[in-house]
Write a protein that holds these residues in place. Structure first.
Motif, PDB file in Angstrom:
ATOM      1  N   LEU A 256     -42.548  58.459  26.163  1.00 50.18           N
ATOM      2  CA  LEU A 256     -41.107  58.240  26.254  1.00 50.18           C
ATOM      3  C   LEU A 256     -40.653  57.131  25.312  1.00 50.18           C
ATOM      4  CD1 LEU A 256     -40.216  58.464  30.065  1.00 50.18           C
ATOM      5  CD2 LEU A 256     -39.599  60.057  28.250  1.00 50.18           C
ATOM      6  N   LYS A 257     -41.491  56.107  25.143  1.00 51.52           N
ATOM      7  CA  LYS A 257     -41.118  54.973  24.302  1.00 51.52           C
ATOM      8  C   LYS A 257     -40.996  55.371  22.830  1.00 51.52           C
ATOM      9  CE  LYS A 257     -43.548  51.710  27.332  1.00 51.52           C
ATOM     10  NZ  LYS A 257     -44.660  50.739  27.425  1.00 51.52           N
ATOM     11  N   LEU A 258     -41.650  56.462  22.435  1.00 54.61           N
ATOM     12  CA  LEU A 258     -41.652  56.895  21.039  1.00 54.61           C
ATOM     13  C   LEU A 258     -40.677  58.033  20.770  1.00 54.61           C
ATOM     14  CD1 LEU A 258     -45.510  56.842  20.400  1.00 54.61           C
ATOM     15  CD2 LEU A 258     -43.845  55.056  19.893  1.00 54.61           C
ATOM     16  N   ALA A 259     -40.060  58.560  21.823  1.00 56.90           N
ATOM     17  CA  ALA A 259     -39.137  59.682  21.647  1.00 56.90           C
ATOM     18  C   ALA A 259     -37.828  59.220  21.002  1.00 56.90           C
ATOM     19  CB  ALA A 259     -38.854  60.345  22.994  1.00 56.90           C
ATOM     20  N   GLN A 260     -37.306  60.009  20.071  1.00 56.64           N
ATOM     21  CA  GLN A 260     -36.030  59.712  19.428  1.00 56.64           C
ATOM     22  C   GLN A 260     -34.940  60.550  20.085  1.00 56.64           C
ATOM     23  OE1 GLN A 260     -36.074  59.681  15.125  1.00 56.64           O
ATOM     24  NE2 GLN A 260     -38.292  59.405  15.098  1.00 56.64           N
ATOM     25  N   ILE A 261     -33.903  59.896  20.574  1.00 56.37           N
ATOM     26  CA  ILE A 261     -32.812  60.587  21.265  1.00 56.37           C
ATOM     27  C   ILE A 261     -31.479  60.153  20.669  1.00 56.37           C
ATOM     28  CG2 ILE A 261     -34.089  60.841  23.420  1.00 56.37           C
ATOM     29  CD1 ILE A 261     -32.622  58.420  24.498  1.00 56.37           C
ATOM     30  N   PRO A 262     -30.426  60.958  20.854  1.00 57.07           N
ATOM     31  CA  PRO A 262     -29.107  60.583  20.324  1.00 57.07           C
ATOM     32  C   PRO A 262     -28.598  59.277  20.938  1.00 57.07           C
ATOM     33  CG  PRO A 262     -29.164  62.900  20.923  1.00 57.07           C
ATOM     34  CD  PRO A 262     -30.431  62.305  21.453  1.00 57.07           C
ATOM     35  N   VAL A 263     -27.716  58.614  20.206  1.00 62.60           N
ATOM     36  CA  VAL A 263     -27.116  57.370  20.679  1.00 62.60           C
ATOM     37  C   VAL A 263     -26.379  57.620  22.002  1.00 62.60           C
ATOM     38  CG1 VAL A 263     -25.435  55.564  20.125  1.00 62.60           C
ATOM     39  CG2 VAL A 263     -26.894  56.523  18.324  1.00 62.60           C
ATOM     40  N   ASP A 264     -26.445  56.648  22.890  1.00 69.98           N
ATOM     41  CA  ASP A 264     -25.762  56.680  24.189  1.00 69.98           C
ATOM     42  C   ASP A 264     -26.360  57.703  25.155  1.00 69.98           C
ATOM     43  OD1 ASP A 264     -23.987  54.699  23.386  1.00 69.98           O
ATOM     44  OD2 ASP A 264     -22.570  56.154  22.567  1.00 69.98           O
ATOM     45  N   MET A 265     -27.561  58.185  24.848  1.00 69.04           N
ATOM     46  CA  MET A 265     -28.243  59.074  25.785  1.00 69.04           C
ATOM     47  C   MET A 265     -29.487  58.380  26.321  1.00 69.04           C
ATOM     48  SD  MET A 265     -27.888  62.971  24.386  1.00 69.04           S
ATOM     49  CE  MET A 265     -28.360  63.576  26.009  1.00 69.04           C
ATOM     50  N   GLU A 266     -29.885  58.790  27.512  1.00 64.65           N
ATOM     51  CA  GLU A 266     -31.048  58.203  28.168  1.00 64.65           C
ATOM     52  C   GLU A 266     -32.055  59.302  28.477  1.00 64.65           C
ATOM     53  OE1 GLU A 266     -32.175  55.985  32.405  1.00 64.65           O
ATOM     54  OE2 GLU A 266     -30.095  56.006  31.679  1.00 64.65           O
ATOM     55  N   LEU A 267     -33.328  59.032  28.266  1.00 65.91           N
ATOM     56  CA  LEU A 267     -34.397  59.984  28.534  1.00 65.91           C
ATOM     57  C   LEU A 267     -35.176  59.504  29.751  1.00 65.91           C
ATOM     58  CD1 LEU A 267     -35.576  62.581  27.285  1.00 65.91           C
ATOM     59  CD2 LEU A 267     -37.179  61.138  26.027  1.00 65.91           C
ATOM     60  N   GLN A 268     -35.293  60.373  30.731  1.00 63.07           N
ATOM     61  CA  GLN A 268     -35.957  59.994  31.973  1.00 63.07           C
ATOM     62  C   GLN A 268     -37.006  61.037  32.326  1.00 63.07           C
ATOM     63  OE1 GLN A 268     -33.368  58.809  35.219  1.00 63.07           O
ATOM     64  NE2 GLN A 268     -34.774  59.660  36.733  1.00 63.07           N
ATOM     65  N   LEU A 269     -38.162  60.579  32.774  1.00 63.28           N
ATOM     66  CA  LEU A 269     -39.255  61.480  33.142  1.00 63.28           C
ATOM     67  C   LEU A 269     -38.971  62.099  34.508  1.00 63.28           C
ATOM     68  CD1 LEU A 269     -42.097  62.580  32.500  1.00 63.28           C
ATOM     69  CD2 LEU A 269     -43.019  60.595  33.724  1.00 63.28           C
ATOM     70  N   PHE A 270     -38.961  63.438  34.552  1.00 62.08           N
ATOM     71  CA  PHE A 270     -38.718  64.152  35.802  1.00 62.08           C
ATOM     72  C   PHE A 270     -40.031  64.542  36.476  1.00 62.08           C
ATOM     73  CE2 PHE A 270     -37.757  68.080  38.234  1.00 62.08           C
ATOM     74  CZ  PHE A 270     -36.819  67.564  39.109  1.00 62.08           C
ATOM     75  N   ALA A 271     -40.991  65.009  35.696  1.00 60.40           N
ATOM     76  CA  ALA A 271     -42.283  65.420  36.254  1.00 60.40           C
ATOM     77  C   ALA A 271     -43.338  65.388  35.165  1.00 60.40           C
ATOM     78  CB  ALA A 271     -42.192  66.815  36.858  1.00 60.40           C
ATOM     79  N   SER A 272     -44.569  65.162  35.553  1.00 59.74           N
ATOM     80  CA  SER A 272     -45.683  65.142  34.602  1.00 59.74           C
ATOM     81  C   SER A 272     -46.956  65.559  35.327  1.00 59.74           C
ATOM     82  CB  SER A 272     -45.832  63.749  33.978  1.00 59.74           C
ATOM     83  OG  SER A 272     -46.117  62.781  34.976  1.00 59.74           O
ATOM     84  N   GLU A 273     -48.057  65.595  34.573  1.00 58.77           N
ATOM     85  CA  GLU A 273     -49.336  65.925  35.181  1.00 58.77           C
ATOM     86  C   GLU A 273     -49.686  64.902  36.276  1.00 58.77           C
ATOM     87  OE1 GLU A 273     -51.776  65.782  31.677  1.00 58.77           O
ATOM     88  OE2 GLU A 273     -51.792  67.966  31.500  1.00 58.77           O
ATOM     89  N   PRO A 274     -50.338  65.271  37.350  1.00 55.39           N
ATOM     90  CA  PRO A 274     -50.887  66.603  37.628  1.00 55.39           C
ATOM     91  C   PRO A 274     -49.922  67.538  38.361  1.00 55.39           C
ATOM     92  CG  PRO A 274     -51.618  65.080  39.308  1.00 55.39           C
ATOM     93  CD  PRO A 274     -50.777  64.277  38.355  1.00 55.39           C
ATOM     94  N   MET A 275     -48.663  67.102  38.574  1.00 54.56           N
ATOM     95  CA  MET A 275     -47.712  67.953  39.292  1.00 54.56           C
ATOM     96  C   MET A 275     -47.425  69.232  38.515  1.00 54.56           C
ATOM     97  SD  MET A 275     -43.867  67.067  40.684  1.00 54.56           S
ATOM     98  CE  MET A 275     -44.477  66.161  42.113  1.00 54.56           C
TER      99      MET A 275
END
Length: 232
Positions: A20-39
């Motif tokens: 997530l720290k390396l992901a590039q997203i548009p200005v004024d947007m937020e990236l949040q983790l919804f689900a990951s392994e092992p789910m």
């Protein structure tokens, strides 16, 4: 150049939070983790239902030269956020034993997905969150190259089900009529009574979406990253 290490010496993947720290997203947007392994493991397609649940097609079989293994290893999961904190905390396996399930469309009491050569509607008839009835809508998905199969199943504004296919093609017989599409966009009714080739595209196709005006748009793998259906 010889780096003095074997070819299978690979960098370990980052975990989801570090990615997530390396992901590039548009200005004024937020990236949040919804689900990951092992789910969830090997998510290949996503779809949200009217209850805000995330349906995920887990692609364990792809790419597999023995694509008609029975039962398949692919499955459909439903991920839910039950406490409203923006993260999935409940996982239900809606269906398993699928082969090359490359897309999932939550609809009615279940979902439409691909299973081997079949386009299927998997239904939950007793409300327990798991599929107990399998309807074949039509048959004719080619598995000659699983890299170019049917994908991106979506509900159109007109009530038809839309999807794309790469160069593997589809050749269903619907209401006694044989159809053949090498690569491009097609649509069908959920009861399997009608099928239409919308337009052929130039190469391996998977992107699909709709504009607010109802135009059908999408993308391909090579030299044509964005297109729209020019003739209805």
């Amino acid at each position: 150049q010889d780096r003095g290490m074997p070819n299978d010496h690979l960098q370990l993947p980052l975990d989801a939070q570090e990615s997530l720290k390396l992901a590039q997203i548009p200005v004024d947007m937020e990236l949040q983790l919804f689900a990951s392994e092992p789910m969830v493991i090997n998510p290949i397609a996503l779809g949200w239902d009217k209850l805000g649940r995330l349906w995920v097609a887990e692609g364990h079989d792809y790419p597999n030269s023995f694509v008609m293994n029975s039962p398949g290893q692919d499955q459909i999961k439903i991920l839910e956020d039950t406490n409203g904190d923006g993260k999935a905390d409940k996982s239900t396996t809606f269906a398993g034993g699928l082969t090359i399930a490359t897309s999932v469309l939550p609809i009615d009491n279940g979902c439409i997905t691909t299973d081997g050569e079949d386009m299927v509607y998997l239904e939950d008839t007793d409300g327990d969150g798991k599929s107990d009835k399998r309807h074949v809508i039509w048959t004719g998905i080619s598995l000659g190259d699983t890299h170019a199969c049917v994908s991106n199943i979506k509900l159109g504004l007109d009530g038809w089900i839309y999807a794309t296919v790469g160069y593997a093609g589809v050749s269903p017989t619907v209401n006694g009529k044989k159809y053949n599409l090498k690569q491009g966009v097609f649509r069908f009714t959920r009861d399997g009574s009608s099928f239409e080739v919308i337009q052929q595209t130039s190469n391996n196709t998977w992107g699909l979406g709709f504009t607010e005006q109802g135009r059908v748009v999408g993308s391909t793998a090579n030299m044509n990253p964005s297109w729209f259906v020019s003739v209805p």
